[in-house]
Design a protein around this motif. Structure first.
Motif, PDB file in Angstrom:
ATOM      1  N   PHE A 157       0.519  -1.156   0.279  1.00 30.75           N
ATOM      2  CA  PHE A 157       0.088   0.488  -0.440  1.00 30.75           C
ATOM      3  C   PHE A 157       0.827   1.547  -0.413  1.00 30.75           C
ATOM      4  N   ALA A 158       2.060   1.297   0.316  1.00 28.17           N
ATOM      5  CA  ALA A 158       3.117   2.586   0.025  1.00 28.17           C
ATOM      6  C   ALA A 158       2.621   3.548  -0.640  1.00 28.17           C
ATOM      7  N   PRO A 159       2.591   3.100  -1.843  1.00 31.32           N
ATOM      8  CA  PRO A 159       3.080   3.981  -2.954  1.00 31.32           C
ATOM      9  C   PRO A 159       1.490   4.914  -3.221  1.00 31.32           C
ATOM     10  N   TYR A 160       0.467   4.580  -2.479  1.00 33.53           N
ATOM     11  CA  TYR A 160      -0.640   5.055  -2.356  1.00 33.53           C
ATOM     12  C   TYR A 160      -1.132   5.843  -1.561  1.00 33.53           C
ATOM     13  N   GLU A 161      -2.428   6.900  -1.754  1.00 29.71           N
ATOM     14  CA  GLU A 161      -2.972   8.150  -0.246  1.00 29.71           C
ATOM     15  C   GLU A 161      -3.674   6.515  -0.371  1.00 29.71           C
ATOM     16  N   GLY A 162      -3.186   7.518   1.428  1.00 27.59           N
ATOM     17  CA  GLY A 162      -4.774   7.103   2.339  1.00 27.59           C
ATOM     18  C   GLY A 162      -6.446   6.580   1.510  1.00 27.59           C
TER      19      GLY A 162
ATOM     20  N   LEU B  90     -18.523 -14.723   9.117  1.00 29.45           N
ATOM     21  CA  LEU B  90     -18.443 -13.345   9.209  1.00 29.45           C
ATOM     22  C   LEU B  90     -19.092 -12.763   8.069  1.00 29.45           C
ATOM     23  N   HIS B  91     -19.232 -11.431   8.795  1.00 31.33           N
ATOM     24  CA  HIS B  91     -20.157 -10.572   7.745  1.00 31.33           C
ATOM     25  C   HIS B  91     -18.640  -9.131   7.389  1.00 31.33           C
ATOM     26  N   TYR B  92     -17.526  -8.842   6.495  1.00 30.91           N
ATOM     27  CA  TYR B  92     -17.018  -7.327   6.419  1.00 30.91           C
ATOM     28  C   TYR B  92     -17.816  -6.673   6.013  1.00 30.91           C
ATOM     29  N   MET B  93     -17.541  -5.544   6.921  1.00 33.50           N
ATOM     30  CA  MET B  93     -17.933  -4.577   7.188  1.00 33.50           C
ATOM     31  C   MET B  93     -17.111  -3.004   6.488  1.00 33.50           C
ATOM     32  N   GLY B  94     -16.033  -2.821   6.889  1.00 40.10           N
ATOM     33  CA  GLY B  94     -15.317  -1.368   6.628  1.00 40.10           C
ATOM     34  C   GLY B  94     -13.766  -2.068   6.911  1.00 40.10           C
ATOM     35  N   THR B  95     -12.897  -0.920   6.158  1.00 41.45           N
ATOM     36  CA  THR B  95     -11.701  -0.857   6.792  1.00 41.45           C
ATOM     37  C   THR B  95     -11.035   0.608   7.274  1.00 41.45           C
ATOM     38  N   LEU B  96     -10.946   0.995   8.431  1.00 42.34           N
ATOM     39  CA  LEU B  96     -10.909   2.525   8.243  1.00 42.34           C
ATOM     40  C   LEU B  96      -8.912   2.402   8.749  1.00 42.34           C
ATOM     41  N   GLN B  97      -8.899   3.390   7.555  1.00 46.65           N
ATOM     42  CA  GLN B  97      -7.403   3.411   7.400  1.00 46.65           C
ATOM     43  C   GLN B  97      -7.036   5.109   6.794  1.00 46.65           C
ATOM     44  N   ASN B  98      -5.576   5.563   6.218  1.00 41.77           N
ATOM     45  CA  ASN B  98      -6.110   7.088   5.744  1.00 41.77           C
ATOM     46  C   ASN B  98      -4.444   7.120   5.497  1.00 41.77           C
ATOM     47  N   GLY B  99      -3.399   5.876   4.721  1.00 43.41           N
ATOM     48  CA  GLY B  99      -2.621   5.871   4.278  1.00 43.41           C
ATOM     49  C   GLY B  99      -1.110   6.258   5.946  1.00 43.41           C
TER      50      GLY B  99
ATOM     51  N   GLU C 237       7.312  -3.581  16.518  1.00 47.74           N
ATOM     52  CA  GLU C 237       7.062  -3.032  15.834  1.00 47.74           C
ATOM     53  C   GLU C 237       5.463  -2.855  15.878  1.00 47.74           C
ATOM     54  N   ASN C 238       4.302  -1.188  15.257  1.00 45.19           N
ATOM     55  CA  ASN C 238       3.806  -1.534  15.747  1.00 45.19           C
ATOM     56  C   ASN C 238       2.948  -0.116  15.215  1.00 45.19           C
ATOM     57  N   ALA C 239       2.066   0.430  15.440  1.00 41.46           N
ATOM     58  CA  ALA C 239       0.915   1.977  14.816  1.00 41.46           C
ATOM     59  C   ALA C 239       2.068   3.240  15.909  1.00 41.46           C
ATOM     60  N   ALA C 240       2.113   4.247  15.168  1.00 44.87           N
ATOM     61  CA  ALA C 240       2.642   5.186  16.116  1.00 44.87           C
ATOM     62  C   ALA C 240       1.859   5.885  17.079  1.00 44.87           C
ATOM     63  N   ASP C 241       0.833   5.267  17.379  1.00 46.08           N
ATOM     64  CA  ASP C 241      -0.380   5.970  18.902  1.00 46.08           C
ATOM     65  C   ASP C 241      -0.231   4.986  19.876  1.00 46.08           C
ATOM     66  N   THR C 242       0.232   2.990  19.415  1.00 44.29           N
ATOM     67  CA  THR C 242      -0.143   2.457  19.963  1.00 44.29           C
ATOM     68  C   THR C 242       2.381   3.079  20.804  1.00 44.29           C
ATOM     69  N   ILE C 243       2.476   3.036  20.364  1.00 47.57           N
ATOM     70  CA  ILE C 243       4.086   3.429  20.851  1.00 47.57           C
ATOM     71  C   ILE C 243       3.947   4.286  21.482  1.00 47.57           C
TER      72      ILE C 243
ATOM     73  N   PRO D  90      -9.668  10.707   8.186  1.00 49.12           N
ATOM     74  CA  PRO D  90      -9.200  12.243   7.899  1.00 49.12           C
ATOM     75  C   PRO D  90      -8.434  12.963   9.315  1.00 49.12           C
ATOM     76  N   THR D  91      -8.552  12.441  10.502  1.00 47.80           N
ATOM     77  CA  THR D  91      -7.481  12.587  11.613  1.00 47.80           C
ATOM     78  C   THR D  91      -6.986  11.756  11.208  1.00 47.80           C
ATOM     79  N   LEU D  92      -6.765  10.767  10.808  1.00 45.25           N
ATOM     80  CA  LEU D  92      -5.573   9.531  10.500  1.00 45.25           C
ATOM     81  C   LEU D  92      -4.273  10.321  10.512  1.00 45.25           C
ATOM     82  N   SER D  93      -4.218  10.533   9.876  1.00 45.35           N
ATOM     83  CA  SER D  93      -3.028  11.573   8.784  1.00 45.35           C
ATOM     84  C   SER D  93      -2.226  12.025  10.347  1.00 45.35           C
ATOM     85  N   LYS D  94      -3.420  13.605  10.722  1.00 50.12           N
ATOM     86  CA  LYS D  94      -2.983  14.176  11.855  1.00 50.12           C
ATOM     87  C   LYS D  94      -2.530  13.324  13.118  1.00 50.12           C
ATOM     88  N   VAL D  95      -2.993  12.628  12.915  1.00 45.95           N
ATOM     89  CA  VAL D  95      -3.372  11.436  14.791  1.00 45.95           C
ATOM     90  C   VAL D  95      -1.529  11.164  14.271  1.00 45.95           C
ATOM     91  N   ASP D  96      -1.418  10.328  13.338  1.00 43.75           N
ATOM     92  CA  ASP D  96      -0.073   9.982  12.676  1.00 43.75           C
ATOM     93  C   ASP D  96       0.937  10.456  13.443  1.00 43.75           C
TER      94      ASP D  96
END
Length: 357
Positions: free
Chosen positions: A130-135, A161-170, A232-238, A293-299
């Motif tokens: 996913f790295a080359p692409y925007e959120g 299971l029933h898939y409903m969606g994925t939250l991310q923003n690159g 290895e983890n996301a910034a908020d977890t670290i 839209p808030t995830l980039s700022k959170v990161d």
């Protein structure tokens, strides 16, 4: 003992809340109807049990709680989610087992643990795919109706299971360590804690590192004592785990997309009135649009916090990622994962490329 208690509590709670509401007759008793609930007023009240194992205040927790809030508001309290964050009902694997058994009905979490039950979810293990692409580009492929999303949803269906969606923003999972890693060869011999996912471990092994799926509660002390060198983890977890106290460097390895999927037990979903299904789906989509839209700022804010707390941020040029992806072991892993998921990786890359134009 505590884990056993959580499992028993979740089973009892799920059975009482869900079956007691959703399992009622087609003509519910008058006291089981809400007042002022608009088109939902004549439907029986239903309570779903949901949870996550995310850190306190993390994106995963916020996602689940926002969906619960929105579905209750939309239905006037007729459909509600009794939501338990921060591993109150168990860790990732515990939650997913309870979900499949319909002891709880809804789970928010990262994709890696899901692959034990939905093998096609391993497509998210493709290193740096996913790295080359925007959120926004990634979001169109993961959450809008298209060939990739439909095939992923079918895989969830087969797992009950029933898939409903994925939250991310690159934004991505990062690596922390006690020594600087500036080039691909610097990974050699690095003892790194990973999630319990064979593809993740194979990736680090391909870099020459020594991965180990150490239990989360043991990680801080393992880093402190030097039993492992990195994690290895996301910034908020670290930040929430205070790893800045026991690690010196945080690196933008961007190896895995930081994404939280949300899914529901398929039988539970199918048993809901179509109006409730629509309300739940709308709640998920609204939460995705509001939080993404808030995830980039959170990161970025969390990276700044880590720097202020003394960590050194290591960033890379495109040549670093190209060097990693060119390693024979990484290329072999990419091919293996794509075969493992029936070409879903090829389809994902094709759709990402098309969505980015």
């Amino acid at each position: 003992m505590h884990t056993l208690w959580r499992k028993m509590a979740a089973a009892c709670l799920g059975a009482v809340l869900f079956l007691g509401a959703a399992g009622c007759s087609s003509k519910p008793a008058a006291d089981n109807k809400g007042k002022g609930a608009g088109p939902y007023a004549n439907l029986p009240k239903v309570v779903l049990v949901g949870g996550d194992s995310s850190g306190k205040g993390s994106v995963g927790q916020r996602f689940g709680e926002r969906v619960a809030q929105k579905v209750a508001e939309r239905t006037g309290g007729q459909l509600t989610i009794d939501y338990h964050p921060n591993a109150e009902l168990g860790g990732d694997e515990d939650l997913l087992r309870q979900l499949r058994a319909n002891d709880i009905q809804l789970v928010v979490g990262q994709m890696a643990p899901v692959t034990a039950f939905v093998p096609e979810g391993a497509v998210f293990d493709l290193p740096m795919v996913f790295a080359p692409y925007e959120g926004k580009t990634i979001g169109r492929v993961l959450n809008e109706d298209g060939p990739f999303r439909r095939k992923l949803a079918e895989a969830y269906d087969r797992a009950g299971l029933h898939y409903m969606g994925t939250l991310q923003n690159g934004t991505y999972r990062l690596m922390t360590s006690n020594r600087p890693v500036k080039e691909a060869e610097d990974f050699r011999g690095l003892k790194i804690r990973t999630m319990s996912n064979r593809n993740h471990m194979a990736f680090w092994s391909a870099l020459g590192a020594n991965p180990t799926p150490l239990a989360w509660p043991e990680l801080y002390f393992a880093l402190q004592s030097g039993t492992v060198d990195a994690e290895e983890n996301a910034a908020d977890t670290i930040v929430s785990a205070n790893f800045n106290e026991v690690q010196k460097y945080v690196a933008d390895t961007n190896h895995i997309l930081y994404a939280n999927q949300i899914c529901i037990n398929k039988k539970a979903y199918d048993s809901l009135d179509p109006a409730y299904q629509k309300a739940l789906n709308q709640a998920v989509q609204e939460a995705l649009k509001e939080l993404a839209p808030t995830l980039s700022k959170v990161d970025q804010d969390n990276k700044e916090t880590l720097k202020k707390k003394g960590m050194t941020l290591v960033t890379y040029e495109k040549s670093f990622y190209d060097q990693v992806l060119a390693l024979p072991g990484v290329q072999e892993l990419n091919k293996k994962i794509d075969e493992q998921v029936g070409g879903l990786g090829t389809l994902l890359t094709k759709e990402l490329d098309a969505a980015s134009k």
